[in-house]
Structures are given as C-alpha cells and as structure tokens.
Design a protein around this motif. Structure first.
Motif, PDB file in Angstrom:
ATOM      1  N   UNK A  15     -22.431  -8.558  45.137  1.00 29.51           N
ATOM      2  CA  UNK A  15     -23.440  -7.586  44.904  1.00 29.51           C
ATOM      3  C   UNK A  15     -22.776  -6.073  45.172  1.00 29.51           C
ATOM      4  N   UNK A  16     -21.719  -5.725  45.503  1.00 28.15           N
ATOM      5  CA  UNK A  16     -21.049  -4.467  45.621  1.00 28.15           C
ATOM      6  C   UNK A  16     -20.327  -4.268  44.200  1.00 28.15           C
ATOM      7  N   UNK A  17     -20.767  -2.662  44.034  1.00 29.78           N
ATOM      8  CA  UNK A  17     -19.813  -1.907  43.070  1.00 29.78           C
ATOM      9  C   UNK A  17     -20.040  -0.752  43.286  1.00 29.78           C
ATOM     10  N   UNK A  18     -18.671   0.152  41.997  1.00 26.57           N
ATOM     11  CA  UNK A  18     -18.379   1.004  42.959  1.00 26.57           C
ATOM     12  C   UNK A  18     -18.051   1.543  41.436  1.00 26.57           C
TER      13      UNK A  18
ATOM     14  N   UNK B 250     -18.660   4.577  55.320  1.00 27.22           N
ATOM     15  CA  UNK B 250     -18.278   5.563  55.367  1.00 27.22           C
ATOM     16  C   UNK B 250     -17.118   5.480  53.712  1.00 27.22           C
ATOM     17  N   UNK B 251     -17.651   6.799  53.371  1.00 19.79           N
ATOM     18  CA  UNK B 251     -15.965   7.003  52.650  1.00 19.79           C
ATOM     19  C   UNK B 251     -15.181   7.701  53.182  1.00 19.79           C
ATOM     20  N   UNK B 252     -14.278   7.851  51.828  1.00 18.91           N
ATOM     21  CA  UNK B 252     -12.722   8.502  52.984  1.00 18.91           C
ATOM     22  C   UNK B 252     -11.781   8.558  51.756  1.00 18.91           C
ATOM     23  N   UNK B 253     -10.595   8.828  51.909  1.00 21.14           N
ATOM     24  CA  UNK B 253     -10.002  10.287  50.755  1.00 21.14           C
ATOM     25  C   UNK B 253      -8.267  10.295  51.688  1.00 21.14           C
ATOM     26  N   UNK B 254      -7.210  10.033  51.529  1.00 18.45           N
ATOM     27  CA  UNK B 254      -6.435   8.945  51.349  1.00 18.45           C
ATOM     28  C   UNK B 254      -5.162   9.936  50.407  1.00 18.45           C
ATOM     29  N   UNK B 255      -4.356  11.486  50.769  1.00 18.03           N
ATOM     30  CA  UNK B 255      -3.899  12.029  49.492  1.00 18.03           C
ATOM     31  C   UNK B 255      -2.621  11.381  49.676  1.00 18.03           C
ATOM     32  N   UNK B 256      -1.766  11.675  48.812  1.00 13.40           N
ATOM     33  CA  UNK B 256      -0.145  12.100  48.862  1.00 13.40           C
ATOM     34  C   UNK B 256       0.362  10.624  47.860  1.00 13.40           C
ATOM     35  N   UNK B 257       1.572  10.644  48.044  1.00 15.14           N
ATOM     36  CA  UNK B 257       1.862   9.248  47.861  1.00 15.14           C
ATOM     37  C   UNK B 257       1.431   7.677  48.380  1.00 15.14           C
ATOM     38  N   UNK B 258       1.666   7.796  48.814  1.00 13.36           N
ATOM     39  CA  UNK B 258       0.829   6.168  50.099  1.00 13.36           C
ATOM     40  C   UNK B 258      -0.182   6.440  50.650  1.00 13.36           C
ATOM     41  N   UNK B 259      -1.327   5.811  50.607  1.00 11.82           N
ATOM     42  CA  UNK B 259      -1.958   5.181  51.047  1.00 11.82           C
ATOM     43  C   UNK B 259      -2.186   4.942  52.778  1.00 11.82           C
TER      44      UNK B 259
ATOM     45  N   UNK C 222      -3.859  10.223  44.863  1.00 12.33           N
ATOM     46  CA  UNK C 222      -5.049   9.615  46.095  1.00 12.33           C
ATOM     47  C   UNK C 222      -5.900   8.659  45.738  1.00 12.33           C
ATOM     48  N   UNK C 223      -6.107   8.041  47.104  1.00  9.85           N
ATOM     49  CA  UNK C 223      -7.319   6.813  47.576  1.00  9.85           C
ATOM     50  C   UNK C 223      -8.242   7.652  47.737  1.00  9.85           C
ATOM     51  N   UNK C 224      -9.082   6.457  47.462  1.00 10.55           N
ATOM     52  CA  UNK C 224     -10.440   6.485  47.725  1.00 10.55           C
ATOM     53  C   UNK C 224     -11.045   4.594  48.789  1.00 10.55           C
ATOM     54  N   UNK C 225     -11.515   5.166  49.282  1.00 10.54           N
ATOM     55  CA  UNK C 225     -12.347   4.239  50.455  1.00 10.54           C
ATOM     56  C   UNK C 225     -13.375   3.717  50.353  1.00 10.54           C
ATOM     57  N   UNK C 226     -14.285   3.008  51.188  1.00  8.62           N
ATOM     58  CA  UNK C 226     -15.650   2.254  51.281  1.00  8.62           C
ATOM     59  C   UNK C 226     -14.824   2.108  52.607  1.00  8.62           C
ATOM     60  N   UNK C 227     -16.075   2.283  53.892  1.00  9.95           N
ATOM     61  CA  UNK C 227     -15.743   0.832  54.899  1.00  9.95           C
ATOM     62  C   UNK C 227     -17.207   1.442  55.468  1.00  9.95           C
ATOM     63  N   UNK C 228     -17.713  -0.425  55.712  1.00 13.22           N
ATOM     64  CA  UNK C 228     -18.595  -0.581  56.847  1.00 13.22           C
ATOM     65  C   UNK C 228     -18.209  -0.726  57.867  1.00 13.22           C
ATOM     66  N   UNK C 229     -19.677  -0.167  58.565  1.00  9.72           N
ATOM     67  CA  UNK C 229     -19.525   0.229  60.740  1.00  9.72           C
ATOM     68  C   UNK C 229     -20.806  -0.658  60.505  1.00  9.72           C
TER      69      UNK C 229
ATOM     70  N   UNK D  19     -20.269  -1.511  65.915  1.00  9.29           N
ATOM     71  CA  UNK D  19     -19.232  -0.159  65.632  1.00  9.29           C
ATOM     72  C   UNK D  19     -17.726  -0.640  65.215  1.00  9.29           C
ATOM     73  N   UNK D  20     -17.186  -1.799  64.327  1.00  6.09           N
ATOM     74  CA  UNK D  20     -16.155  -2.092  63.690  1.00  6.09           C
ATOM     75  C   UNK D  20     -15.966  -1.549  62.782  1.00  6.09           C
ATOM     76  N   UNK D  21     -15.157  -1.570  62.157  1.00  6.61           N
ATOM     77  CA  UNK D  21     -15.028  -0.932  60.827  1.00  6.61           C
ATOM     78  C   UNK D  21     -14.401  -1.892  59.313  1.00  6.61           C
ATOM     79  N   UNK D  22     -15.492  -2.023  58.859  1.00  3.22           N
ATOM     80  CA  UNK D  22     -15.178  -3.053  58.013  1.00  3.22           C
ATOM     81  C   UNK D  22     -14.735  -2.827  56.506  1.00  3.22           C
ATOM     82  N   UNK D  23     -13.107  -2.782  56.492  1.00  3.54           N
ATOM     83  CA  UNK D  23     -12.552  -2.980  54.505  1.00  3.54           C
ATOM     84  C   UNK D  23     -13.555  -3.176  53.552  1.00  3.54           C
ATOM     85  N   UNK D  24     -13.973  -2.346  52.817  1.00  2.00           N
ATOM     86  CA  UNK D  24     -14.531  -2.844  51.628  1.00  2.00           C
ATOM     87  C   UNK D  24     -13.807  -2.305  50.182  1.00  2.00           C
ATOM     88  N   UNK D  25     -13.538  -1.246  49.562  1.00  4.67           N
ATOM     89  CA  UNK D  25     -12.076  -1.562  48.948  1.00  4.67           C
ATOM     90  C   UNK D  25     -11.658   0.220  49.048  1.00  4.67           C
ATOM     91  N   UNK D  26     -10.609  -0.081  48.827  1.00  5.09           N
ATOM     92  CA  UNK D  26      -9.526   0.941  48.103  1.00  5.09           C
ATOM     93  C   UNK D  26      -9.147   0.770  46.692  1.00  5.09           C
TER      94      UNK D  26
END
Lengths: 116, 115
Positions: free
Chosen positions: A63-66, A91-100, A32-39, A43-50
C-alpha cells in the motif's frame, strides 16, 4: 547546507482514504540518499525505504508508494487505502555523500492519524 | 533478524549525575551512531564512530558527551553531568561498511529523564 522539510505537521484522514506525505530536501551534493522512517507510538524508528539520487524510479511496496522527483527536490510518500495501524509519525531523511553510512538529517516529521 | 539492542529502555536521573547508555550494534557492522530525539521533536544526529574513533559529531555533542566501544561489542554514550535539557530519547544505530548497503539499523531507543 543540507535540509529536509516536511511542511505537513499533522494529517488526519478516515480509514481507507489515500494520503500523501510531502518531503522536500536541499543538498549541494550530487550523490545522496533519501529515506522514510516510521515512528509508531511505541517510539522505535522503523525503516521504510532508501533511495539514492541516481534512481528516480518510483517504488511501490504494497500500500506504500514513493515518488522521487529531482526536478522539484521532492520525495513524497503515499499510503493507499490507509489503515488505523498506519497511525504514526513519519520522518523523511537525507544523507549526503558517497556512502549512505554518512549521518542522516531528519525532517521534523508528519504525524499521521487514521480515524476508524 | 539481527537487531541493535539498547539498555536501559528508560532511565531517570537527577541533574548533575552521570549517565551511561549502552548499545549492542549488529555484529558485522563497523559504523556506529547516536541520535537524539527530544519529545515531540525531530531526530537529531549526535555522533558517528568508526575504527575506534569519532568520525563526525554535531554541535549538540559537547564536552559533556563521550562515546566508547569498550569491549568490541558494546557501544556506549556517556553524559558526564546531565542537564534538564538532556531529557530525550537516545537512539543507537549501526551500519555496514560503505561498500555494503549502508542502511542504518536503529535500536528501540533509551528514554532519559533528567529531574
């Protein structure tokens, strides 16, 4: 079932304080894959990390750490020396499966307010 | 830097009207998505699209919704007869094939207001 829980609905800190946003996830998949997005207010969704489930190494970006801990199913996000521009919903997010490229399940978000 | 673009940025419509939201994904991407965010709530998956067909859809994506890639560049979301509860921000996203990074790139969103 897949689920992402962000128990902190709102956090308010004074500028320059450190702040940690909590994220707990549930999945039965081993890959699985985990993400953080900033809004930001705009209003836009800004990808921070996968991060994939096989890489538990913590990551620091400025200044960011995970902190990813499979043992507790957590993927927490820390902002060091917070700034007013960090004010946003995260927002924290999750994607499961073979591919993100699979669908992403989002948590309910944590509204972070940084006071000058 | 390539980006996903969405139009319109904001649309106001009357209940019962048809709405089409448009998206131009990043050119070499093969997977396309629509997500929805009702004001103040979390972002919810609507549908994924690959190889000119729907790969997966959520319970939200009922018969009132449809997606299409009409010309090889645009990716559209149609709501046939809008309801008040369709008022939300709609995000388009795209990603490379699974063999790629898989990162989702989101557009800036289209805000739909149904009166």
């Amino acid at each position: 079932a897949q689920k992402v829980t962000q128990a902190q609905t709102e956090i308010s800190v004074v500028e320059k304080e450190d702040v940690t946003l909590d994220c707990v996830y549930e999945t039965r998949d081993t890959t699985y894959y985990l993400f953080w997005y900033k809004q930001p207010p705009s209003g836009e969704l800004v990808f921070l990390i996968r991060r994939n489930s096989f890489d538990e190494q913590n990551e620091i970006s400025g200044r960011y750490s995970w902190n990813f801990q499979k043992s507790t199913s957590s993927f927490n996000f820390t902002i060091t020396a917070s700034q007013v521009v960090d004010s946003a919903v995260y927002f924290c997010a999750l994607s499961s499966g073979y591919s993100s490229a699979s669908k992403i399940i989002f948590g309910s978000g944590t509204r972070l307010s940084i006071r000058p | 830097e390539p980006e996903v673009t969405q139009t319109p940025s904001h649309q106001v419509t009357q209940m019962g009207q048809e709405v089409i939201l448009r998206c131009v994904p990043i050119s070499n991407h093969l997977y396309f998505y629509w997500y929805r965010q009702i004001l103040g709530q979390k972002v919810e998956f609507l549908v994924s699209f690959y190889n000119n067909e729907i790969s997966e859809k959520s319970e939200i994506f009922d018969d009132q919704f449809s997606v299409e890639r009409p010309d090889g560049s645009n990716f559209t979301l149609k709501i046939r007869s809008t309801k008040l509860e369709d008022s939300a921000m709609y995000f388009c996203a795209s990603s490379e094939a699974p063999e790629g990074t898989g990162e989702l790139f989101f557009g800036e969103g289209s805000r739909l207001t149904v009166l």
